[in-house]
Design a protein around this motif. Structure first.
Motif, mmCIF file in Angstrom:
data_model
loop_
_atom_site.group_PDB
_atom_site.id
_atom_site.type_symbol
_atom_site.label_atom_id
_atom_site.label_comp_id
_atom_site.label_asym_id
_atom_site.label_seq_id
_atom_site.Cartn_x
_atom_site.Cartn_y
_atom_site.Cartn_z
ATOM 1 N N GLU A 62 20.772 -5.937 41.737
ATOM 2 C CA GLU A 62 21.342 -4.814 41.012
ATOM 3 C C GLU A 62 22.273 -5.523 40.270
ATOM 4 O O GLU A 62 22.785 -4.938 39.047
ATOM 5 C CB GLU A 62 22.174 -4.086 41.922
ATOM 6 N N TYR A 63 22.936 -6.856 40.632
ATOM 7 C CA TYR A 63 23.815 -7.425 39.552
ATOM 8 C C TYR A 63 23.094 -7.886 38.348
ATOM 9 O O TYR A 63 23.766 -8.098 37.220
ATOM 10 C CB TYR A 63 24.129 -8.851 40.419
ATOM 11 N N PHE A 64 22.008 -8.206 38.196
ATOM 12 C CA PHE A 64 21.057 -8.467 36.667
ATOM 13 C C PHE A 64 20.592 -7.266 36.144
ATOM 14 O O PHE A 64 20.286 -7.547 34.806
ATOM 15 C CB PHE A 64 20.184 -9.508 37.311
ATOM 16 N N LEU A 65 20.726 -6.072 36.616
ATOM 17 C CA LEU A 65 20.472 -4.994 35.974
ATOM 18 C C LEU A 65 21.262 -4.692 34.919
ATOM 19 O O LEU A 65 22.922 -4.588 35.056
ATOM 20 C CB LEU A 65 20.109 -3.757 36.404
ATOM 21 N N GLN A 66 21.074 -4.312 33.482
ATOM 22 C CA GLN A 66 22.059 -4.141 32.488
ATOM 23 C C GLN A 66 21.983 -2.520 32.067
ATOM 24 O O GLN A 66 20.787 -2.033 32.314
ATOM 25 C CB GLN A 66 21.614 -4.799 31.334
ATOM 26 N N ASP A 67 23.036 -1.951 31.964
ATOM 27 C CA ASP A 67 23.173 -0.581 31.690
ATOM 28 C C ASP A 67 22.753 -0.389 30.002
ATOM 29 O O ASP A 67 22.707 -1.617 29.411
ATOM 30 C CB ASP A 67 24.407 0.106 32.132
ATOM 31 N N GLU A 68 22.802 0.780 29.426
ATOM 32 C CA GLU A 68 22.650 1.043 28.073
ATOM 33 C C GLU A 68 23.856 0.540 27.415
ATOM 34 O O GLU A 68 23.495 -0.046 26.194
ATOM 35 C CB GLU A 68 22.124 2.400 27.776
ATOM 36 N N ARG A 69 25.119 0.718 27.800
ATOM 37 C CA ARG A 69 26.178 0.320 27.102
ATOM 38 C C ARG A 69 26.071 -0.929 26.837
ATOM 39 O O ARG A 69 26.348 -1.672 25.619
ATOM 40 C CB ARG A 69 27.357 0.847 27.874
ATOM 41 N N SER A 70 25.910 -2.018 27.775
ATOM 42 C CA SER A 70 25.881 -3.590 27.507
ATOM 43 C C SER A 70 24.776 -4.058 26.615
ATOM 44 O O SER A 70 25.251 -4.894 25.681
ATOM 45 C CB SER A 70 26.032 -4.305 29.099
ATOM 46 N N VAL A 71 23.655 -3.219 26.611
ATOM 47 C CA VAL A 71 22.680 -3.584 25.788
ATOM 48 C C VAL A 71 22.995 -3.245 24.400
ATOM 49 O O VAL A 71 22.831 -4.205 23.717
ATOM 50 C CB VAL A 71 21.148 -2.818 26.373
ATOM 51 N N ARG A 72 23.543 -2.189 24.389
ATOM 52 C CA ARG A 72 23.979 -1.672 22.826
ATOM 53 C C ARG A 72 24.949 -2.664 22.015
ATOM 54 O O ARG A 72 25.043 -3.125 21.175
ATOM 55 C CB ARG A 72 24.245 -0.154 22.842
ATOM 56 N N ILE A 73 26.071 -2.999 23.135
ATOM 57 C CA ILE A 73 27.106 -3.863 22.642
ATOM 58 C C ILE A 73 26.387 -5.182 22.204
ATOM 59 O O ILE A 73 26.892 -5.865 21.063
ATOM 60 C CB ILE A 73 28.189 -3.917 23.700
ATOM 61 N N ARG A 74 25.628 -5.812 23.150
ATOM 62 C CA ARG A 74 24.985 -7.059 22.768
ATOM 63 C C ARG A 74 24.122 -6.941 21.532
ATOM 64 O O ARG A 74 24.141 -7.845 20.480
ATOM 65 C CB ARG A 74 24.125 -7.410 23.996
ATOM 66 N N GLU A 75 23.290 -5.844 21.335
ATOM 67 C CA GLU A 75 22.694 -5.542 19.983
ATOM 68 C C GLU A 75 23.637 -5.733 18.586
ATOM 69 O O GLU A 75 23.218 -6.149 17.647
ATOM 70 C CB GLU A 75 21.908 -4.386 20.161
#
Length: 134
Positions: A62-75
Motif C-alpha cells: 500500500e506504500y507504493f500505491l499513489q492517490d489521484e492527488r499525488s498523480v495530478r501534482i506530479r503531472e
C-alpha cells in the motif's frame, strides 16, 4: 513480497529489465575501452536493483500505491518543469552569444546545466503544488 508476487508484478519486472539494460550498456562501454565510466554504469544498475529489493522487502504494498492527488501534482509539476526548461533553452539560445562564457559553448557544454535546471524546477514545482494542495 514473495517470489510469486514478484513474478506477477509488471512494474517491478519492467524496472528490473531497465536495470539489466543499464548493466548491459555498462558492459558495452567497458568493452569500448572506457572502464571507469563503464564500471560506474554497471554499479549504478546493480545498486538500483538492490535498493528496489530493499524497498519491496521493508515496505507494505500500500506504500507504493499513489492517490489521484499525488498523480495530478506530479503531472502539473512535470508540465511546468518542461515549460521552464524550454524557457531556459530559449534564453541560452537568444542571449548566449552576448554572454562571453556561453558564447563559445556548444550543446554538450551547457546540457548539464539545462538538465539541472529542469530537475530543480520539477522538484520546486512538485513541492509547491504539494503545499498548495494540487
Amino acid at each position: 513480497m514473495n517470489i510469486r508476487e514478484i513474478e506477477k508484478d509488471r512494474g517491478f519486472l519492467l524496472f528490473v529489465g531497465v536495470c539489466l539494460g543499464i548493466i548491459l550498456a555498462g558492459i558495452v562501454v567497458v568493452l569500448l575501452n572506457k572502464p571507469f565510466v563503464g564500471f560506474g554504469i554497471i554499479l549504478n544498475g546493480l545498486l538500483m536493483i538492490v535498493f528496489r529489493f530493499y524497498l519491496l522487502s521493508t515496505k507494505p504494498k500500500e506504500y507504493f500505491l499513489q492517490d489521484e492527488r499525488s498523480v495530478r501534482i506530479r503531472e502539473k509539476a512535470g508540465y511546468n518543469a518542461y515549460i521552464a526548461t524550454l524557457i531556459v533553452i530559449f534564453l541560452l539560445m537568444a542571449f548566449g552569444s552576448t554572454i562571453p562564457l556561453i558564447g563559445n559553448a556548444n550543446y554538450r557544454d551547457v546540457s548539464a546545466f539545462i538538465f539541472f535546471a529542469g530537475l530543480s524546477c520539477f522538484s520546486i514545482f512538485n513541492w509547491y503544488y504539494s503545499k498548495k494542495g494540487g
